[in-house]
Design an enzyme around this catalytic site. Structure first.
Site, PDB file in Angstrom:
ATOM      1  N   HIS A 409      13.782   6.334 -45.320  1.00  0.00           N
ATOM      2  CA  HIS A 409      14.359   7.641 -45.014  1.00  0.00           C
ATOM      3  C   HIS A 409      15.854   7.674 -45.283  1.00  0.00           C
ATOM      4  CE1 HIS A 409      16.246  10.583 -42.433  1.00  0.00           C
ATOM      5  NE2 HIS A 409      15.169  11.316 -42.677  1.00  0.00           N
ATOM      6  N   CYS A 717      25.428  22.037 -72.173  1.00  0.00           N
ATOM      7  CA  CYS A 717      25.739  20.977 -71.207  1.00  0.00           C
ATOM      8  C   CYS A 717      25.628  21.471 -69.771  1.00  0.00           C
ATOM      9  CB  CYS A 717      27.125  20.400 -71.473  1.00  0.00           C
ATOM     10  SG  CYS A 717      28.409  21.640 -71.444  1.00  0.00           S
TER      11      CYS A 717
HETATM   12  C1  PEP Z   1      28.716  24.955 -66.922  1.00  0.00           C
HETATM   13  O1  PEP Z   1      29.380  25.909 -66.520  1.00  0.00           O
HETATM   14  O2  PEP Z   1      27.526  25.042 -67.276  1.00  0.00           O
HETATM   15  C2  PEP Z   1      29.330  23.624 -66.975  1.00  0.00           C
HETATM   16  C3  PEP Z   1      28.703  22.612 -67.538  1.00  0.00           C
HETATM   17  O3  PEP Z   1      30.538  23.483 -66.384  1.00  0.00           O
HETATM   18  P1  PEP Z   1      30.766  23.314 -64.785  1.00  0.00           P
HETATM   19  O4  PEP Z   1      29.420  23.188 -64.150  1.00  0.00           O
HETATM   20  O5  PEP Z   1      31.632  22.136 -64.628  1.00  0.00           O
HETATM   21  O6  PEP Z   1      31.446  24.618 -64.458  1.00  0.00           O
END
Ligand code: PEP
Ligand code: MG
Length: 768
Positions: A409, A717
């Site tokens: 846990h 990203c």
């Molecule tokens: C996003 O905005 O998708 C990004 C990767 O940047 P952060 O999450 O750091 O704002």
């Protein structure tokens, strides 16, 4: 909330009668057992006392209003009030009689359990429990070895009351659940007198690799789940179908059923202590069953199992909750002890259960009452953590235990809280002392003497995760990194580069704002910290591109740091002074970053690319590049690109391309919030935050097409790049690369490969 189905839903349901949609009536655990039964997994016989039975109990006994009113008035951060309201509410639940109809339904079902089913385990199944978004692991009661009508009814009522335990109330409040909407069902299940038992993670809980981790010990599984024994640990590689690692622990005790109604702890003989609990064949059989559950649910599972003789039983299965990054500076935390120049002496080693590195003062907790002495930023050291300590675990910087394994846990909760944890050190409470300053490396499982400033140099352990079998994809699969110490682990996924290196975390970790360094003439210190942090990541990815993003921390994130007092107070920091717009107006801050990049390029790191966040007009890109040029960067020869996080930048993508960007990457976390006007940090509108909203998809599609037309690399990203369905859609629409979180890389690579093959197959069929 269950009004519509209240009339029809019976008080009791057998596992065979449960469908997936019944989760609201039988809770996560009940629904999962029902589903596993329908899959043919060996689940012990059971029935569930439904959430509607609990609701009827609250209404028919007339206690509902009093109870919720007390909870609504409670401030959960007031420890004393939390404890006393919890006690009062539980007393109310326990003091009334169960209405006749419900009582009869339970007794009736119990009588039909069959001859092996007289002795039962009674387990809570909260209807918000075990859901993918929130692990309530072990928050509610379980009673083992229950025999006879009276004891069964009592156990059911105690499970109901446990919904209002202090830790459960606290946890719900902090996770944003409304008490009125949280119900509880109770699973009554034939008790398996396990000779051995434990838990397994069907995929690696930290990296998501196809490695099944099985932990086992003698006797009932409570020993492993509660962390009161350090279990054996077996790693089964699902690709080679072999046990690739085993650690036979010294198991001191086992828990066995006791008398008519309970359990007891038994000391193990010297032979049992060191004997392996499982054979390779048993590990393989368990992993196969785990795989069936994982494939059925579509996400890695945390499975409780038991073995009697040659027979395996699956007791429960729930999704593994994902790990959040440790937040190094905590709001309101005490200043960290003065860092030492180098790593300290290794004091102790155990299992790294939750990644991250933290330094602080030791508080030894022998009893949950000792947690009142814990201050924010301390390190909790205890023999074995248990759910009562969750409020304290929330406040500490790291957790160290004598006992427990990767799946206990404490480990699960630590990972969910993003708090570094080392478990199973055997002797932390004996060796460490109250007030002593230590550094906990929750990834390697090492405790150092003193406070260390820099992360420990990566040891081979950091890359112990087997690299996945190479799957070559046309679409590059990259990885996101925030902390340099994660670089080795990120590289071990075999990723094709880093699609986002967030440098805020590097800087926030220094606990001083960039402005402070400028103000105090300490620019050189800032530059060299940034240089060495980025270099660590570049070194882990030789020959692969690493896109480093310039600073993007909203002003509120700087406020608690040294120098943060002069940060402007903004009504809406998300729409405020952040990203490239801040750097362009704070040349000193921007220049320090550019200086670090310049030195890295000069040192030969041509794989470094620089990415500007939150651009909304090509003029910002042009200006940033001009400033870099003025500061001596050969801008024609380096890779500069932008994030697409604002609808305007998607709409103006052609102009950005004309302005000379070399790449663009969708920051969907922001793109979604700015397209839909949904604050990504606001829980009141969180359910409306829709990554696959048609407007978001249309913007993305538009920008991908433009990039493809002009041969500009287009990537993602944001968090959506870690979602296999979204990634398949992106590949179908022509994205050049994707960048996922470390733990998601294997499944994203698989999603990309599958989609690409599907595209090829479709084309071949069309041309046939
Ligand atoms: C996003 O905005 O998708 C990004 C990767 O940047 P952060 O999450 O750091 O704002
Ligand atoms: Mg962003």
């Amino acid at each position: 909330m269950c009004g519509a189905s209240m009339k029809e839903m019976p008080n009791v349901l057998w596992l065979e009668e449960i469908k997936k949609e019944d989760i609201i009536s039988v809770g996560g655990k009940g629904a999962s057992l029902g589903e596993m039964t329908s899959l043919g997994l060996p689940v012990p016989k059971a029935f569930v006392v439904t959430a509607q039975a609990f609701r009827r109990f609250l209404v028919e006994t007339g206690i509902e209003d009093t109870l919720f009113r007390k909870l609504e008035r409670l401030d959960v951060d007031d420890n004393g009030a939390l404890e006393s309201v919890s006690r009062e509410v539980q007393d109310i639940v326990l003091s009334v009689e169960i209405p006749d109809q419900i009582r009869e339904a339970i007794i009736d079902a119990y009588a039909r359990m069959g001859e092996n089913g007289e002795v039962v385990a009674v387990r809570s199944s909260a209807t918000a429990e075990d859901l993918p978004e929130a692990s309530f692991a072990g928050q509610q009661e379980t009673f083992l070895n229950v025999l006879g009508n009276d004891d069964l009814l009592d156990a059911v009522q105690r499970c109901w009351a446990s919904l209002y335990g202090a830790r459960a109330i606290y946890y719900r409040a902090k996770q944003g659940f409304d008490d009125r909407g949280v119900n509880i069902a109770v699973v009554v299940q034939e008790l398996i007198r396990s000779e051995k038992s434990g838990v397994m993670f069907t995929s690696h809980p930290v990296t998501g690799e196809p490695l099944t981790i099985v932990e086992g010990s003698w006797g009932l599984g409570e020993a492993v789940v509660s962390g009161s024994v350090s279990p054996d640990n077996y790693v089964f590689d699902l690709r080679s179908e072999r046990v690739v690692d085993r650690l036979i622990a010294e198991k001191e005790i086992m828990i066995v059923p006791e008398g008519e109604n309970g359990t007891k702890v038994v000391k193990l003989t010297p032979e049992q202590r060191t004997a392996p609990v499982l054979s390779d064949e048993e590990v393989a059989r368990l992993a196969t069953l785990g795989k069936i559950a994982e494939e059925h649910y579509g996400v890695p599972q945390d499975v409780e199992w038991a073995i009697v003789g040659n027979e395996i039983f699956i007791l429960q299965s729930r999704p593994i909750t994902t790990i959040r990054r440790p937040e190094i500076p905590r709001a309101g935390a005490e200043p960290a002890p003065e860092p030492a120049a180098a790593l300290g002496v290794v004091l102790l080693e155990g299992q790294g259960a939750s990644p991250g590195i933290a330094s602080g003062r030791v508080v030894i907790v022998r009893d949950v009452r000792d947690t009142s002495t814990i201050k924010d930023g301390d390190i909790l050291v205890t023999k074995m953590t248990n759910p009562d300590m969750v409020p304290a675990m929330r406040r500490v910087k790291a957790i160290v235990t004598d006992e427990g394994g990767m799946t206990c846990h404490a480990a699960i909760v630590s990972r969910e809280l993003g708090t570094p944890a080392v478990v199973g050190t055997k002797k932390a409470t004996k060796i460490l002392q109250d007030g002593q300053v230590i550094t906990v490396d929750g990834e390697k499982g090492t405790i150092y003497e003193g406070a260390v400033e820099a992360p420990a140099p990566a040891a081979p352990a950091a890359v112990a995760v087997a690299a996945p079998a190479p799957v070559i994809t046309g679409t590059l699969v990259k990885v996101n990194v925030s902390l340099p110490e994660a670089a080795k682990r990120a590289a071990a996924t075999g990723a094709d580069g880093v699609g986002l290196l967030r440098i805020e975390h590097l800087i926030l970790g220094l606990n001083k704002t960039p402005g402070w360094y400028v103000e105090h003439g300490e620019e050189e210190k800032f530059i060299s910290e940034l240089y060495s942090g980025i270099k660590t990541v570049l070194d882990a990815f030789p020959g692969k591109s690493v896109w480093v993003r310039t600073l993007d921390a909203p002003t509120d994130e700087f406020r608690n740091m040294e120098g943060g007092e002069v940060e402007p107070v903004e009504h809406n920091p998300m729409l405020g002074w952040r990203g490239i717009r801040r750097d362009l107006r704070s040349p000193e801050q921007f220049r320090m970053q550019v200086e670090a990049f310049k030195r890295l390029w000069a040192a030969g790191y041509s794989n470094l690319g620089v990415m500007f966040p939150l651009v909304n007009h090509p003029a910002e890109f042009v200006q940033a590049r001009a400033m870099m040029k003025e500061w001596g960067v050969n801008v024609e020869n380096v890779t500069l690109g932008v994030m697409i996080e604002v609808p305007s930048s998607a709409i103006l993508i052609e102009d950005f391309i004309k302005a000379g960007i070399k790449f663009a990457s969708f920051g969907t976390n922001d793109l979604i919030q700015y397209t839909l006007a949904i604050d990504r940090n606001n829980e009141h509108v969180a359910d409306m935050y829709e990554p696959e909203h048609p407007a978001v998809l249309r913007l993305i599609d538009y920008a991908i097409k433009a990039c493809r037309e002009h041969g500009v690399e287009c990537s993602i990203c944001g968090q959506a790049g870690s979602d296999p369905d979204m990634v398949a859609w992106l590949v179908g629409h022509g994205i050049t690369s994707v960048s996922a979180n470390i733990d998601a890389v294997p499944r994203i690579r698989e999603a990309v490969a599958r989609k690409e093959r599907q595209i090829l197959l479709d084309a071949a069929r069309r041309n046939a």
